[in-house]
Design an enzyme around this catalytic site. Structure first.
Site, PDB file in Angstrom:
ATOM      1  N   LEU A  39     -62.226 -64.720  37.937  1.00 28.27           N
ATOM      2  CA  LEU A  39     -62.971 -65.888  38.382  1.00 28.27           C
ATOM      3  C   LEU A  39     -64.465 -65.588  38.461  1.00 28.27           C
ATOM      4  O   LEU A  39     -64.865 -64.500  38.878  1.00 28.27           O
ATOM      5  CB  LEU A  39     -62.478 -66.332  39.770  1.00 28.27           C
ATOM      6  N   CYS A  43     -71.443 -66.522  32.739  1.00 28.98           N
ATOM      7  CA  CYS A  43     -72.839 -66.344  33.169  1.00 28.98           C
ATOM      8  C   CYS A  43     -72.924 -65.301  34.278  1.00 28.98           C
ATOM      9  O   CYS A  43     -73.744 -64.385  34.219  1.00 28.98           O
ATOM     10  CB  CYS A  43     -73.391 -67.695  33.639  1.00 28.98           C
ATOM     11  N   ALA A 113     -53.826 -71.852  31.109  1.00 25.36           N
ATOM     12  CA  ALA A 113     -53.479 -73.259  30.930  1.00 25.36           C
ATOM     13  C   ALA A 113     -53.042 -73.510  29.498  1.00 25.36           C
ATOM     14  O   ALA A 113     -53.583 -72.909  28.571  1.00 25.36           O
ATOM     15  CB  ALA A 113     -54.697 -74.121  31.247  1.00 25.36           C
ATOM     16  N   GLY A 175     -76.929 -57.448  14.277  1.00 26.53           N
ATOM     17  CA  GLY A 175     -77.237 -58.811  14.701  1.00 26.53           C
ATOM     18  C   GLY A 175     -78.546 -58.860  15.456  1.00 26.53           C
ATOM     19  O   GLY A 175     -78.808 -58.003  16.295  1.00 26.53           O
ATOM     20  N   GLY A 176     -79.343 -59.876  15.134  1.00 21.02           N
ATOM     21  CA  GLY A 176     -80.664 -59.986  15.759  1.00 21.02           C
ATOM     22  C   GLY A 176     -80.814 -61.259  16.563  1.00 21.02           C
ATOM     23  O   GLY A 176     -81.910 -61.797  16.690  1.00 21.02           O
ATOM     24  N   TYR A 178     -80.194 -63.489  20.336  1.00 22.58           N
ATOM     25  CA  TYR A 178     -80.829 -63.166  21.617  1.00 22.58           C
ATOM     26  C   TYR A 178     -80.061 -62.121  22.414  1.00 22.58           C
ATOM     27  O   TYR A 178     -80.681 -61.290  23.098  1.00 22.58           O
ATOM     28  CB  TYR A 178     -81.101 -64.432  22.443  1.00 22.58           C
ATOM     29  N   GLY A 265     -72.616 -62.501  17.578  1.00 21.58           N
ATOM     30  CA  GLY A 265     -72.342 -63.836  18.106  1.00 21.58           C
ATOM     31  C   GLY A 265     -71.006 -64.007  18.790  1.00 21.58           C
ATOM     32  O   GLY A 265     -70.193 -63.085  18.889  1.00 21.58           O
ATOM     33  N   ARG A 266     -70.820 -65.222  19.280  1.00 24.60           N
ATOM     34  CA  ARG A 266     -69.601 -65.577  19.999  1.00 24.60           C
ATOM     35  C   ARG A 266     -68.998 -66.805  19.347  1.00 24.60           C
ATOM     36  O   ARG A 266     -69.696 -67.546  18.633  1.00 24.60           O
ATOM     37  CB  ARG A 266     -69.930 -65.865  21.469  1.00 24.60           C
ATOM     38  N   HIS A 440    -106.972 -71.411  38.274  1.00 24.16           N
ATOM     39  CA  HIS A 440    -107.623 -70.280  37.604  1.00 24.16           C
ATOM     40  C   HIS A 440    -107.688 -69.080  38.553  1.00 24.16           C
ATOM     41  O   HIS A 440    -108.000 -69.252  39.723  1.00 24.16           O
ATOM     42  CB  HIS A 440    -109.032 -70.683  37.194  1.00 24.16           C
TER      43      HIS A 440
END
Ligand SMILES: Cc1cc2nc3c(=O)[nH]c(=O)nc-3n(C[C@H](O)[C@H](O)[C@H](O)COP(=O)(O)OP(=O)(O)OC[C@H]3O[C@@H](n4cnc5c(N)ncnc54)[C@H](O)[C@@H]3O)c2cc1C
Length: 470
Positions: A39, A43, A113, A175-176, A178, A265-266, A440
């Site tokens: 769980l 992220c 599920a 792979g380039g 992110y 990638g995913r 500034h």
């Protein structure tokens, strides 16, 4: 076998699913969540938060290395990997605990599920949940390794890079994108000899060329070996080392390293959901197809987040989750608008942030635009704090100066971009942008230069300053 009924069942309790469940509950619906665990969602557990927690350490190490430029002599920082990863685990445990508490405020069914029909989902062996509506939010999985010899040789993916507190001496990043760039730079700054093999001409191939070129240059300046135009061929093992074979500039080449980081990638994850029993269409690469109202081809079943193959970003998953929940509970047809939502940021150093339309997109769509740009190396505050890598650029309509998009490569880009997002939200012109006070000396001031540049180009063409319609 227990059969239970709810207004809405949300499958997957990550960012998208949790946002959907909360929204539906606030609207008065009875909501259950199904999640097979662990769980917390990508992220928190294996994505944004662990990566940014680790990057805080590698960025700090780099600051120490560069502090001599500010008159502070420091020796090469001593890296305590166990402490870095222990901190990461503690931080993530705190975030996960909070999220799990939230999930448990719903009827929560922990198990895999699978759909029985378009009105019932089975959880494990003993429970069937029936509902008027379902929201699928089952996220994504690391793309399967499709390079001959890679499985046999072994490799790490982002999940493992985020977990391992023993680092190899050398690594090849395949792979380039992110994830590869953020974690590749982390590894390099932790002392791992890092080589990128990428097919495109620059890192971050989906971004504008000047953005990708800049990051490629900064990586190389930092000692990261970025090999572009590489067509991967196969992998073999030689003793304890792994050899990646590729073709570049018309000839066969190799790179040898202790480890391979597979960062290609995913893919959307709908494994085991038995979507066919509910009549839902999906594709292995593009995911579950949804309309702008986030309904699948079965009108009472919605999909949100990474599983839709749309923009795989947390704020988009949340936006979609909330929208789908409103449509599910009210029967409405509110549609998603990604014009602003697709803004994104990359936490390399320097950071990258993009909002609105890119130059690449404007050119492809044949949309006329004016652009202005400015270097951080010419910006007072950036010079004062010695954070001079990168640039900002802004694009605006030549007719009325309305801002169309912006990109930032530079310090705090992930925060600076929000001013542009606000400007885009209100349909601001460059002239209005220039009326907003900019304090500034701040990094944020830098955005006024491209806006000013565009305003001057307009005035040179005899175009008057125009107020936004919104
Ligand atoms: C290394 C890395 C760094 C990232 N950094 C960022 C960043 O800085 N910013 C950003 O915006 N995005 C970032 N992302 C992307 C972001 O993490 C995802 O876009 C987002 O978490 C997706 O949320 P989601 O709700 O779609 O899926 P998830 O959070 O993956 O949730 C899916 C849930 O479904 C459950 N589940 C799956 N299948 C089943 C099943 N059959 N039955 C029951 N439950 C199931 C899972 O257990 C999981 O809890 C990063 C990703 C990675 C890999």
């Amino acid at each position: 076998m227990k059969r239970l009924q709810y207004d809405l069942v949300v499958v997957g309790g990550g960012s998208g699913g949790y946002a959907a469940a909360r929204t539906a509950r606030e609207l008065g619906a009875s909501v259950a969540i199904v999640d097979h665990g662990p769980l917390g969602g990508l992220c928190i557990l294996k994505g944004c938060m662990p990566s940014k927690t680790l990057l805080a350490s590698s960025d700090r190490a780099q600051d120490i290395r560069e502090s001599v430029e500010l008159g502070i002599a420091a020796s090469e920082p001593s890296i305590d990997l166990r402490a870095i990863f222990a901190r990461k685990r503690a931080v993530i445990a705190g975030f996960a605990e909070y999220r799990i508490e939230g999930l448990k405020s719903f009827p929560l069914y922990q198990g895999p599920a699978s759909f029985e029909s378009s009105s019932a989902v089975r959880v494990g062996e003993d429970v069937v949940l029936e509902a008027q509506n379902f929201i699928i939010a089952t996220g994504s999985a690391v793309a399967p390794a499709a390079l001959p010899g890679l499985e046999e040789a072994g490799y790490v993916d982002s999940d493992e890079v985020l977990e391992r507190d023993r680092l190899p001496k050398s690594i090849v990043v395949l792979g380039g994108g992110y994830v590869g760039c953020e974690l590749g730079q982390f590894l390099a700054r932790m002392g791992v000899k890092t080589t990128f093999l990428i097919r495109a001409g620059h890192l971050l191939s989906t971004e504008d060329k000047d953005v990708g070129d800049a990051l490629t240059l900064y990586f190389r300046e930092e000692g990261i070996d970025v090999r572009t135009g590489a067509q991967l061929s196969h992998v073999e093992t030689r003793g304890r080392e792994k050899v990646v074979h590729y073709i570049a500039e018309g000839r066969a080449q190799t790179v040898v390293a202790e480890e391979i980081f597979y960062a290609l990638g995913r893919v959307p994850n709908f494994e085991g959901l038995a979507l066919d029993r509910a009549g839902i269409e999906c594709h292995a690469i593009t995911g579950i197809e949804v309309g702008l109202d986030l309904r699948t081809c079965v009108p009472n079943i919605f999909a949100v987040g990474d599983v839709t193959g749309e923009y795989p970003l947390v704020h988009v998953a949340i936006y979609q989750g909330e929208l789908a929940a409103r449509n599910a509970v009210t029967g409405g047809s509110e549609v998603a608008d990604y014009a602003l939502q697709r803004a994104h940021t990359i936490f390399t150093d320097p950071q990258i942030a993009v909002a609105g339309r890119t130059e690449k997109e404007l050119l492809a769509a044949g949309v006329p635009y004016l652009s202005g740009s400015y270097l951080f190396s010419e910006h007072g505050k950036a010079v004062a704090i010695n954070r001079t890598k990168g640039f900002v650029k802004m694009m605006a309509s030549p007719q009325d100066g309305r801002i169309l998009g912006a990109a930032i490569v530079g310090p705090e880009a992930s925060d600076l971009i929000h001013e542009v997002i606000v400007a885009l939200y209100f349909g601001s012109t460059v002239h209005e942008f220039l009326k907003i006070p900019h304090l500034h000396p701040t990094l944020a001031e830098i955005l006024t230069y491209p806006a000013e540049d565009i305003a001057m180009q307009m005035s040179a063409r005899g175009m008057p300053a125009v107020a936004a319609a919104v």
